[in-house]
Scaffold this motif. Structure first.
Motif, mmCIF file in Angstrom:
data_model
loop_
_atom_site.group_PDB
_atom_site.id
_atom_site.type_symbol
_atom_site.label_atom_id
_atom_site.label_comp_id
_atom_site.label_asym_id
_atom_site.label_seq_id
_atom_site.Cartn_x
_atom_site.Cartn_y
_atom_site.Cartn_z
ATOM 1 N N GLY A 69 -65.821 93.626 -29.557
ATOM 2 C CA GLY A 69 -65.696 94.979 -29.054
ATOM 3 C C GLY A 69 -66.315 95.265 -27.707
ATOM 4 N N ALA A 70 -66.926 94.268 -27.063
ATOM 5 C CA ALA A 70 -67.560 94.517 -25.763
ATOM 6 C C ALA A 70 -66.526 94.891 -24.704
ATOM 7 C CB ALA A 70 -68.358 93.289 -25.322
ATOM 8 N N ASP A 71 -65.371 94.250 -24.754
ATOM 9 C CA ASP A 71 -64.317 94.536 -23.777
ATOM 10 C C ASP A 71 -63.866 95.982 -23.889
ATOM 11 O OD1 ASP A 71 -62.454 94.177 -21.793
ATOM 12 O OD2 ASP A 71 -60.987 93.166 -23.084
ATOM 13 N N ASN A 72 -63.632 96.445 -25.114
ATOM 14 C CA ASN A 72 -63.203 97.842 -25.306
ATOM 15 C C ASN A 72 -64.284 98.828 -24.873
ATOM 16 O OD1 ASN A 72 -60.715 97.132 -26.347
ATOM 17 N ND2 ASN A 72 -61.445 97.092 -28.466
ATOM 18 N N LYS A 73 -65.542 98.471 -25.084
ATOM 19 C CA LYS A 73 -66.629 99.376 -24.715
ATOM 20 C C LYS A 73 -66.728 99.528 -23.203
ATOM 21 C CE LYS A 73 -71.581 100.175 -25.422
ATOM 22 N NZ LYS A 73 -72.821 99.690 -26.077
ATOM 23 N N GLU A 74 -66.584 98.432 -22.493
ATOM 24 C CA GLU A 74 -66.694 98.484 -21.030
ATOM 25 C C GLU A 74 -65.400 98.942 -20.365
ATOM 26 O OE1 GLU A 74 -69.471 98.184 -19.673
ATOM 27 O OE2 GLU A 74 -70.591 97.364 -21.370
ATOM 28 N N ASN A 75 -64.295 98.873 -21.105
ATOM 29 C CA ASN A 75 -62.990 99.158 -20.513
ATOM 30 C C ASN A 75 -62.174 100.037 -21.463
ATOM 31 O OD1 ASN A 75 -60.749 98.920 -18.780
ATOM 32 N ND2 ASN A 75 -60.028 97.068 -19.832
ATOM 33 N N PRO A 76 -62.683 101.224 -21.797
ATOM 34 C CA PRO A 76 -62.035 102.058 -22.817
ATOM 35 C C PRO A 76 -60.646 102.540 -22.430
ATOM 36 C CG PRO A 76 -63.755 103.290 -21.689
ATOM 37 C CD PRO A 76 -63.892 101.859 -21.248
ATOM 38 N N GLU A 84 -63.298 91.907 -14.676
ATOM 39 C CA GLU A 84 -64.030 93.090 -14.232
ATOM 40 C C GLU A 84 -64.869 93.679 -15.358
ATOM 41 O OE1 GLU A 84 -60.960 94.872 -10.848
ATOM 42 O OE2 GLU A 84 -60.557 95.216 -12.981
ATOM 43 N N SER A 85 -64.335 93.634 -16.562
ATOM 44 C CA SER A 85 -65.060 94.152 -17.724
ATOM 45 C C SER A 85 -66.319 93.325 -17.986
ATOM 46 C CB SER A 85 -64.136 94.126 -18.951
ATOM 47 O OG SER A 85 -64.759 94.696 -20.075
ATOM 48 N N ILE A 86 -66.189 92.010 -17.877
ATOM 49 C CA ILE A 86 -67.339 91.124 -18.077
ATOM 50 C C ILE A 86 -68.393 91.357 -16.996
ATOM 51 C CG2 ILE A 86 -68.078 88.704 -17.960
ATOM 52 C CD1 ILE A 86 -65.445 87.984 -19.388
ATOM 53 N N LEU A 87 -67.968 91.436 -15.764
ATOM 54 C CA LEU A 87 -68.911 91.633 -14.657
ATOM 55 C C LEU A 87 -69.640 92.967 -14.779
ATOM 56 C CD1 LEU A 87 -66.844 90.246 -11.644
ATOM 57 C CD2 LEU A 87 -68.885 89.237 -12.675
ATOM 58 N N LYS A 88 -68.944 93.972 -15.265
ATOM 59 C CA LYS A 88 -69.541 95.292 -15.410
ATOM 60 C C LYS A 88 -70.712 95.253 -16.391
ATOM 61 C CE LYS A 88 -68.332 100.002 -16.883
ATOM 62 N NZ LYS A 88 -67.252 100.867 -17.442
ATOM 63 N N ARG A 89 -70.611 94.433 -17.406
ATOM 64 C CA ARG A 89 -71.626 94.433 -18.460
ATOM 65 C C ARG A 89 -72.764 93.445 -18.205
ATOM 66 N NH1 ARG A 89 -70.856 95.221 -24.824
ATOM 67 N NH2 ARG A 89 -72.945 94.661 -25.513
ATOM 68 N N PHE A 90 -72.454 92.292 -17.613
ATOM 69 C CA PHE A 90 -73.419 91.211 -17.660
ATOM 70 C C PHE A 90 -74.020 90.781 -16.319
ATOM 71 C CE2 PHE A 90 -71.001 90.494 -21.613
ATOM 72 C CZ PHE A 90 -72.057 90.642 -22.495
ATOM 73 N N THR A 91 -73.728 91.484 -15.270
ATOM 74 C CA THR A 91 -74.261 91.079 -13.968
ATOM 75 C C THR A 91 -75.791 91.026 -13.969
ATOM 76 O OG1 THR A 91 -72.357 92.020 -12.817
ATOM 77 C CG2 THR A 91 -74.339 91.636 -11.514
ATOM 78 N N ASN A 92 -76.435 91.921 -14.681
ATOM 79 C CA ASN A 92 -77.904 91.981 -14.662
ATOM 80 C C ASN A 92 -78.537 91.421 -15.933
ATOM 81 O OD1 ASN A 92 -77.951 93.363 -12.134
ATOM 82 N ND2 ASN A 92 -77.351 95.234 -13.204
ATOM 83 N N THR A 189 -67.257 83.908 -11.200
ATOM 84 C CA THR A 189 -67.383 84.591 -12.488
ATOM 85 C C THR A 189 -67.572 83.586 -13.616
ATOM 86 O OG1 THR A 189 -65.969 86.396 -11.696
ATOM 87 C CG2 THR A 189 -66.283 86.204 -14.081
ATOM 88 N N GLU A 190 -66.805 82.519 -13.576
ATOM 89 C CA GLU A 190 -66.949 81.485 -14.615
ATOM 90 C C GLU A 190 -68.342 80.868 -14.565
ATOM 91 O OE1 GLU A 190 -63.787 78.659 -14.411
ATOM 92 O OE2 GLU A 190 -62.321 80.063 -15.269
ATOM 93 N N ASN A 191 -68.862 80.662 -13.380
ATOM 94 C CA ASN A 191 -70.227 80.127 -13.252
ATOM 95 C C ASN A 191 -71.255 81.107 -13.801
ATOM 96 O OD1 ASN A 191 -69.337 77.737 -12.130
ATOM 97 N ND2 ASN A 191 -69.615 78.427 -10.012
ATOM 98 N N LEU A 192 -71.000 82.409 -13.594
ATOM 99 C CA LEU A 192 -71.898 83.436 -14.127
ATOM 100 C C LEU A 192 -71.884 83.409 -15.659
ATOM 101 C CD1 LEU A 192 -73.730 85.912 -13.585
ATOM 102 C CD2 LEU A 192 -71.657 87.323 -13.661
ATOM 103 N N ILE A 193 -70.699 83.268 -16.228
ATOM 104 C CA ILE A 193 -70.584 83.189 -17.687
ATOM 105 C C ILE A 193 -71.333 81.964 -18.210
ATOM 106 C CG2 ILE A 193 -68.970 82.799 -19.592
ATOM 107 C CD1 ILE A 193 -66.915 84.454 -18.019
ATOM 108 N N LYS A 194 -71.181 80.844 -17.526
ATOM 109 C CA LYS A 194 -71.876 79.622 -17.952
ATOM 110 C C LYS A 194 -73.389 79.774 -17.828
ATOM 111 C CE LYS A 194 -68.039 76.559 -16.694
ATOM 112 N NZ LYS A 194 -67.561 75.518 -15.743
#
Length: 330
Positions: A69-76, A84-92, A189-194
């Motif tokens: 549900g993280a995608d829906n929460k960041e991208n309702p 963009e949804s991933i970057l919005k939540r996890f950059t920090n 972005t993929e490197n950030l996820i890793k």
């Protein structure tokens, strides 16, 4: 079978379904957090082959980000791409020198395998990860890779002394809504996820190397040939069992052929896993379906008796059992 409570934990032994009378557990095949101390109590390593399956951290994270549900929460309103949804939540939310986020979404593989006990230790994160990977290497006899699923099954077949028919499977809950999860993302972005999933990445990298070692020992060309033969036999088996032109493997609504109605393997593979859990629960609790206090026994382990239509079907399959054994992997 070790039939676990719905909470996916083996911490509470009095909620576990006991083995059949006079017997012992010989297989565990349900979702669970790995708890070696409890697992070894139920199934000692001296007589147990421990295996699990892991997935590429990048693919696993993208899937979990949507599933939980993280995608829906960041991208309702649905205007953002998955990236963009991933970057919005996890950059920090990048790991530090001593800790990392470990839960269902970030480092979910480490979460399921019990990393929280290592995370609680003092010291540097990297030292904790290395100790944890070494611990897993001692615990598991073979770690399969979802990315090489059929190849892993062929290797497991060889280790266990099985036949091809023992590893036939059908897909469940795979392939739905892949378009968004397969979006091409920037390398950054993929490197950030890793980086965010640093524990999972190191676990996967280690066991990928172990997998490659198994492939070399088995023989790369031999594995290619046996995997191709397995796929051919599996397709042949599925064609014999089901009308695959209509319905969906994903939803399990293929129509069974006339031959399948007399072949237990086809029926077991087609059967919903939750219903199969009920069947095993009843058999372990009562040894058969005829004991007058079976409902009371099942209620003690928070299990509901199976509906009569499914019970009758499975009893019919059980007493006609003469075909090959089958393995259904999730």
């Amino acid at each position: 079978f070790v039939i676990e409570p719905w909470k996916r934990s083996l911490d509470v032994t009095n909620t576990l379904m006991p083995p059949r009378r006079g017997g012992q557990y010989n297989i565990q095949c349900a979702h669970s957090f790995f708890n070696p101390e409890m697992q070894h109590t139920l199934m000692p390593k001296s007589r147990t082959f421990y295996t699990t399956i892991i997935r590429s951290p990048l693919k696993r994270f993208k899937s979990a980000f949507s599933y939980y549900g993280a995608d829906n929460k960041e991208n309702p309103d649905g205007t953002l791409s998955l990236e963009e949804s991933i970057l919005k939540r996890f950059t920090n939310s990048i790991p530090t020198n001593t800790t990392a986020s470990v839960a269902f979404i970030p480092n979910g593989l480490a979460f399921d395998l019990g990393f929280k006990h290592f995370m609680e230790r003092p010291g540097l994160l990297q030292d904790k990860i290395e100790d944890f990977v070494a611990h897993l290497a001692q615990e598991f006899d073979f770690v399969m890779l979802t990315d090489y699923f059929d190849e892993s099954l062929v290797l497991l077949k060889q280790m266990m002394g099985w036949e091809y028919k023992d590893i036939f499977y059908i897909l469940r809950f795979s392939g739905k809504d892949r378009t968004r999860k397969e979006e091409i993302m920037a390398v950054e972005t993929e490197n950030l996820i890793k980086e965010y999933n640093i524990v999972d990445v190191q676990i996967y990298n280690f066991f990928y190397q172990m997998y490659r070692k198994k492939v070399t020992e088995f023989g790369e060309e031999r594995l290619k040939q046996e995997t191709a033969e397995f796929r051919r036999l599996r397709d042949e088996f599925l064609d014999n069992c089901y009308d695959r032109k209509n319905g969906s493997e994903f939803f399990g609504d293929w129509v069974m052929t006339e031959w399948a109605n007399t072949e237990p393997s086809c029926q077991f593979l087609h059967f919903p896993d939750i219903k199969m859990d009920f069947l095993v629960s009843e058999l372990q609790a009562t040894n058969d379906f005829n004991e007058p206090d079976q409902d009371e026994i099942l209620n003690g382990y928070k299990k509901k008796p199976m509906e009569n239509e499914f019970r009758d079907l499975l009893l019919n399959i059980q007493f006609k059992q003469s075909g090959p054994s089958t393995t259904v992997l999730e």
